[in-house]
Design a protein around this motif. Structure first.
Motif, short mmCIF file in Angstrom:
data_model
loop_
_atom_site.label_atom_id
_atom_site.label_comp_id
_atom_site.label_asym_id
_atom_site.label_seq_id
_atom_site.Cartn_x
_atom_site.Cartn_y
_atom_site.Cartn_z
N ASP A 1 2.18 -1.39 -10.71
CA ASP A 1 2.75 -1.43 -9.35
C ASP A 1 3.90 -0.42 -9.21
O ASP A 1 4.02 0.24 -8.19
CB ASP A 1 3.23 -2.83 -8.99
CG ASP A 1 2.08 -3.79 -8.77
OD1 ASP A 1 0.95 -3.32 -8.46
OD2 ASP A 1 2.30 -5.01 -8.91
N ALA A 2 4.72 -0.31 -10.23
CA ALA A 2 5.83 0.65 -10.19
C ALA A 2 5.29 2.08 -10.18
O ALA A 2 5.82 2.94 -9.46
CB ALA A 2 6.75 0.44 -11.39
N VAL A 3 4.24 2.32 -10.94
CA VAL A 3 3.63 3.66 -10.97
C VAL A 3 3.03 3.98 -9.60
O VAL A 3 3.21 5.09 -9.08
CB VAL A 3 2.58 3.76 -12.09
CG1 VAL A 3 1.77 5.04 -11.97
CG2 VAL A 3 3.25 3.69 -13.45
N ARG A 4 2.34 3.02 -8.99
CA ARG A 4 1.77 3.25 -7.65
C ARG A 4 2.86 3.57 -6.63
O ARG A 4 2.71 4.47 -5.81
CB ARG A 4 0.99 2.02 -7.19
CG ARG A 4 -0.36 1.88 -7.83
CD ARG A 4 -1.13 0.73 -7.19
NE ARG A 4 -2.41 0.55 -7.82
CZ ARG A 4 -2.68 -0.38 -8.72
NH1 ARG A 4 -1.76 -1.24 -9.08
NH2 ARG A 4 -3.88 -0.46 -9.25
N THR A 5 3.95 2.83 -6.67
CA THR A 5 5.07 3.07 -5.76
C THR A 5 5.66 4.46 -5.98
O THR A 5 5.93 5.19 -5.03
CB THR A 5 6.17 2.00 -5.94
OG1 THR A 5 5.59 0.72 -5.69
CG2 THR A 5 7.34 2.23 -5.02
N TYR A 6 5.84 4.84 -7.23
CA TYR A 6 6.36 6.16 -7.59
C TYR A 6 5.46 7.26 -7.06
O TYR A 6 5.93 8.25 -6.49
CB TYR A 6 6.49 6.25 -9.11
CG TYR A 6 6.94 7.60 -9.62
CD1 TYR A 6 8.29 7.96 -9.60
CD2 TYR A 6 6.03 8.49 -10.16
CE1 TYR A 6 8.69 9.19 -10.08
CE2 TYR A 6 6.43 9.72 -10.64
CZ TYR A 6 7.76 10.06 -10.61
OH TYR A 6 8.17 11.28 -11.09
#
Length: 60
Positions: A45-50
């Motif tokens: 999820d953090a990678v997608r947001t980034y």
């Protein structure tokens, strides 16, 4: 195992099959995944947001 990697929502950089699968899912290269994981950690999820953030235009 790949199945456990997806269930946990973490991107396992040490598993080649998982890296290929995440690259396909996210529509980016494995190198871009490594950069994103280095910046924000291994949570998908953090990678997608980034990856979704807007980036400044380069100075020409």
């Amino acid at each position: 195992m790949i199945h456990q990697t997806f269930e946990s929502g973490r991107i396992d950089r040490s598993e080649p099959d998982a890296m290929r699968a995440w690259a396909c899912i996210l529509g980016i290269s494995q190198s871009e995944i490594l950069i994103a994981v280095a910046a924000v950690g291994e949570h998908a999820d953090a990678v997608r947001t980034y990856l979704a953030r807007s980036w400044p235009k380069p100075l020409a």
